[in-house]
Design a protein around this motif. Structure first.
Motif, PDB file in Angstrom:
ATOM      1  N   GLY A   1       2.185   9.410  -6.075  1.00 13.92           N
ATOM      2  CA  GLY A   1       2.535  10.758  -5.634  1.00 13.92           C
ATOM      3  C   GLY A   1       1.744  11.231  -4.445  1.00 13.92           C
ATOM      4  N   GLU A   2       1.187  10.304  -3.691  1.00  9.55           N
ATOM      5  CA  GLU A   2       0.392  10.666  -2.521  1.00  9.55           C
ATOM      6  C   GLU A   2       1.208  10.719  -1.242  1.00  9.55           C
ATOM      7  N   LYS A   3       2.372  10.081  -1.238  1.00 10.89           N
ATOM      8  CA  LYS A   3       3.242  10.064  -0.064  1.00 10.89           C
ATOM      9  C   LYS A   3       4.631  10.547  -0.439  1.00 10.89           C
ATOM     10  N   GLU A   4       5.254  11.271   0.481  1.00  7.91           N
ATOM     11  CA  GLU A   4       6.644  11.704   0.328  1.00  7.91           C
ATOM     12  C   GLU A   4       7.519  10.572   0.849  1.00  7.91           C
ATOM     13  N   ALA A   5       8.361  10.026   0.012  1.00  7.86           N
ATOM     14  CA  ALA A   5       9.227   8.930   0.418  1.00  7.86           C
ATOM     15  C   ALA A   5      10.507   9.470   1.046  1.00  7.86           C
ATOM     16  N   SER A   6      10.952   8.833   2.125  1.00  8.47           N
ATOM     17  CA  SER A   6      12.225   9.221   2.750  1.00  8.47           C
ATOM     18  C   SER A   6      13.375   8.760   1.861  1.00  8.47           C
ATOM     19  N   SER A   7      14.561   9.284   2.120  1.00  6.16           N
ATOM     20  CA  SER A   7      15.720   8.873   1.332  1.00  6.16           C
ATOM     21  C   SER A   7      16.014   7.391   1.534  1.00  6.16           C
ATOM     22  N   GLU A   8      15.789   6.883   2.729  1.00  6.33           N
ATOM     23  CA  GLU A   8      15.999   5.456   2.987  1.00  6.33           C
ATOM     24  C   GLU A   8      15.024   4.605   2.182  1.00  6.33           C
ATOM     25  N   LEU A   9      13.779   5.039   2.141  1.00  4.75           N
ATOM     26  CA  LEU A   9      12.769   4.304   1.388  1.00  4.75           C
ATOM     27  C   LEU A   9      13.082   4.352  -0.106  1.00  4.75           C
ATOM     28  N   LEU A  10      13.473   5.511  -0.616  1.00  7.59           N
ATOM     29  CA  LEU A  10      13.838   5.625  -2.032  1.00  7.59           C
ATOM     30  C   LEU A  10      15.009   4.713  -2.368  1.00  7.59           C
ATOM     31  N   ALA A  11      16.001   4.680  -1.485  1.00  5.75           N
ATOM     32  CA  ALA A  11      17.159   3.809  -1.716  1.00  5.75           C
ATOM     33  C   ALA A  11      16.724   2.352  -1.760  1.00  5.75           C
TER      34      ALA A  11
ATOM     35  N   GLY B   1       0.815  -1.220   0.000  1.00  2.00           N
ATOM     36  CA  GLY B   1       0.000   0.000   0.000  1.00  2.00           C
ATOM     37  C   GLY B   1       0.843   1.263   0.000  1.00  2.00           C
ATOM     38  N   TYR B   2       1.922   1.254   0.768  1.00  2.44           N
ATOM     39  CA  TYR B   2       2.772   2.450   0.834  1.00  2.44           C
ATOM     40  C   TYR B   2       3.483   2.669  -0.495  1.00  2.44           C
ATOM     41  N   LEU B   3       4.006   1.598  -1.084  1.00  3.13           N
ATOM     42  CA  LEU B   3       4.659   1.726  -2.388  1.00  3.13           C
ATOM     43  C   LEU B   3       3.676   2.259  -3.425  1.00  3.13           C
ATOM     44  N   SER B   4       2.454   1.779  -3.392  1.00  5.91           N
ATOM     45  CA  SER B   4       1.429   2.265  -4.307  1.00  5.91           C
ATOM     46  C   SER B   4       1.189   3.758  -4.120  1.00  5.91           C
ATOM     47  N   GLU B   5       1.135   4.199  -2.864  1.00  8.43           N
ATOM     48  CA  GLU B   5       0.925   5.627  -2.583  1.00  8.43           C
ATOM     49  C   GLU B   5       2.109   6.463  -3.057  1.00  8.43           C
ATOM     50  N   VAL B   6       3.321   5.941  -2.908  1.00  7.53           N
ATOM     51  CA  VAL B   6       4.503   6.655  -3.395  1.00  7.53           C
ATOM     52  C   VAL B   6       4.428   6.786  -4.914  1.00  7.53           C
ATOM     53  N   GLU B   7       4.096   5.699  -5.599  1.00  7.52           N
ATOM     54  CA  GLU B   7       4.006   5.745  -7.066  1.00  7.52           C
ATOM     55  C   GLU B   7       2.927   6.695  -7.552  1.00  7.52           C
TER      56      GLU B   7
END
Length: 100
Positions: free
Chosen positions: A44-54, A36-42
């Protein structure tokens, strides 16, 4: 209309994932990120942290720097600016220059 960084980032991640023929479920499991979180990031509904982006980039086997360059080029285009162009130099390093 203002272009949001998180939307452009999500679009780039989604396009790269789809180009690899991978599902959200596969990437979320590999990245240890909830589906669910990955879907929200894709989306553009959630701001991903640098750790999550990595972690997501690692799961997609993409350098984070490449993703950020793609996002930067999209942002420049939406602002009416020419995207940067990577130019090779003799030492093997890469410099960026604007085509404008």
């Amino acid at each position: 209309m203002t272009t949001l960084l998180r939307r452009e980032l999500g679009d780039v991640l989604r396009e790269r994932r789809r180009a690899q023929g991978r599902t959200l479920r596969e990437v979320s499991a590999t990245a240890s990120v909830s589906l669910g979180y990955l879907s929200e990031v894709e989306r553009g509904e959630k701001e991903a942290s640098s750790e999550l982006l990595a972690s997501i980039c690692g799961a997609l086997d993409l350098p984070l720097s490449r993703v950020l360059i793609d996002v930067s080029n999209r942002m420049a285009e939406s602002e009416g600016l020419a995207p940067t162009v990577a130019l090779p130099v003799p030492s093997g390093d890469v410099v960026s220059a604007s085509a404008a």
